[in-house]
Design a protein around this motif. Sequence first.
Motif, short mmCIF file in Angstrom:
data_model
loop_
_atom_site.label_atom_id
_atom_site.label_comp_id
_atom_site.label_asym_id
_atom_site.label_seq_id
_atom_site.Cartn_x
_atom_site.Cartn_y
_atom_site.Cartn_z
N GLY A 155 -11.81 -6.72 9.58
CA GLY A 155 -12.67 -6.98 8.43
C GLY A 155 -12.24 -6.30 7.15
O GLY A 155 -12.97 -6.32 6.16
N VAL A 156 -11.06 -5.71 7.14
CA VAL A 156 -10.57 -5.06 5.92
C VAL A 156 -10.18 -6.14 4.91
O VAL A 156 -9.51 -7.11 5.26
N LYS A 157 -10.61 -5.94 3.68
CA LYS A 157 -10.27 -6.88 2.61
C LYS A 157 -9.21 -6.29 1.68
O LYS A 157 -8.21 -6.92 1.38
N GLU A 158 -9.43 -5.08 1.21
CA GLU A 158 -8.47 -4.39 0.33
C GLU A 158 -8.06 -3.10 1.01
O GLU A 158 -8.91 -2.32 1.43
N SER A 159 -6.77 -2.88 1.11
CA SER A 159 -6.28 -1.74 1.85
C SER A 159 -5.30 -0.90 1.03
O SER A 159 -4.53 -1.42 0.23
N LEU A 160 -5.38 0.40 1.26
CA LEU A 160 -4.36 1.32 0.78
C LEU A 160 -3.38 1.49 1.93
O LEU A 160 -3.79 1.90 3.03
N VAL A 161 -2.13 1.14 1.72
CA VAL A 161 -1.10 1.27 2.75
C VAL A 161 -0.17 2.40 2.33
O VAL A 161 0.46 2.33 1.27
N ILE A 162 -0.10 3.44 3.16
CA ILE A 162 0.77 4.58 2.88
C ILE A 162 1.94 4.50 3.85
O ILE A 162 1.75 4.49 5.07
N MET A 163 3.14 4.44 3.29
CA MET A 163 4.34 4.23 4.11
C MET A 163 5.50 5.03 3.52
O MET A 163 5.89 4.79 2.38
N GLY A 164 6.02 5.96 4.28
CA GLY A 164 7.17 6.73 3.81
C GLY A 164 6.86 7.43 2.51
O GLY A 164 5.90 8.18 2.40
N ASP A 165 7.65 7.17 1.50
CA ASP A 165 7.48 7.80 0.19
C ASP A 165 6.75 6.91 -0.80
O ASP A 165 6.81 7.12 -2.00
N ALA A 166 6.04 5.89 -0.29
CA ALA A 166 5.37 4.95 -1.18
C ALA A 166 3.97 4.62 -0.66
O ALA A 166 3.65 4.85 0.50
N ILE A 219 -11.55 -0.13 -2.11
CA ILE A 219 -10.71 -0.13 -0.91
C ILE A 219 -11.65 0.02 0.28
O ILE A 219 -12.49 0.91 0.30
N ASN A 220 -11.50 -0.83 1.28
CA ASN A 220 -12.35 -0.65 2.45
C ASN A 220 -11.53 -0.42 3.71
O ASN A 220 -12.02 -0.57 4.82
N GLY A 221 -10.29 -0.03 3.55
CA GLY A 221 -9.45 0.32 4.69
C GLY A 221 -8.19 1.01 4.24
O GLY A 221 -7.71 0.79 3.12
N THR A 222 -7.67 1.88 5.08
CA THR A 222 -6.41 2.57 4.80
C THR A 222 -5.50 2.43 6.01
O THR A 222 -5.95 2.58 7.15
N ILE A 223 -4.24 2.15 5.75
CA ILE A 223 -3.23 2.05 6.81
C ILE A 223 -2.20 3.13 6.53
O ILE A 223 -1.59 3.14 5.45
N VAL A 224 -2.01 4.05 7.47
CA VAL A 224 -1.00 5.09 7.33
C VAL A 224 0.11 4.76 8.32
O VAL A 224 -0.13 4.67 9.53
N MET A 225 1.31 4.56 7.80
CA MET A 225 2.44 4.17 8.64
C MET A 225 3.52 5.24 8.57
O MET A 225 3.72 5.85 7.55
#
Length: 84
Positions: free
Chosen positions: A38-49, A77-83
Amino acid sequence: EIEISKHASDRMTQRDIHLSDTDWNKMNEKLNQAKDKGVKESLVIMGDAAFIVNAESKKVITALDKSELSSKIFTNINGTIVMD
């Protein structure tokens, strides 16, 4: 398939942010999972970006380098993805 907005493309160029095809594929998989939750807008954190991504349309809205994260406030933002 992930789409990159002109704004995000410009920011990636300005900030010298480059992702491999493997990274884009991993992000795509995680966005599918986020969308299913159900996430619509996400902050995606990946490596150095970091990226703000519309999970429903898989469109990258903007891109930041990791050093900018500490000085930013993220809204709508209603979701965060940390990779890794």
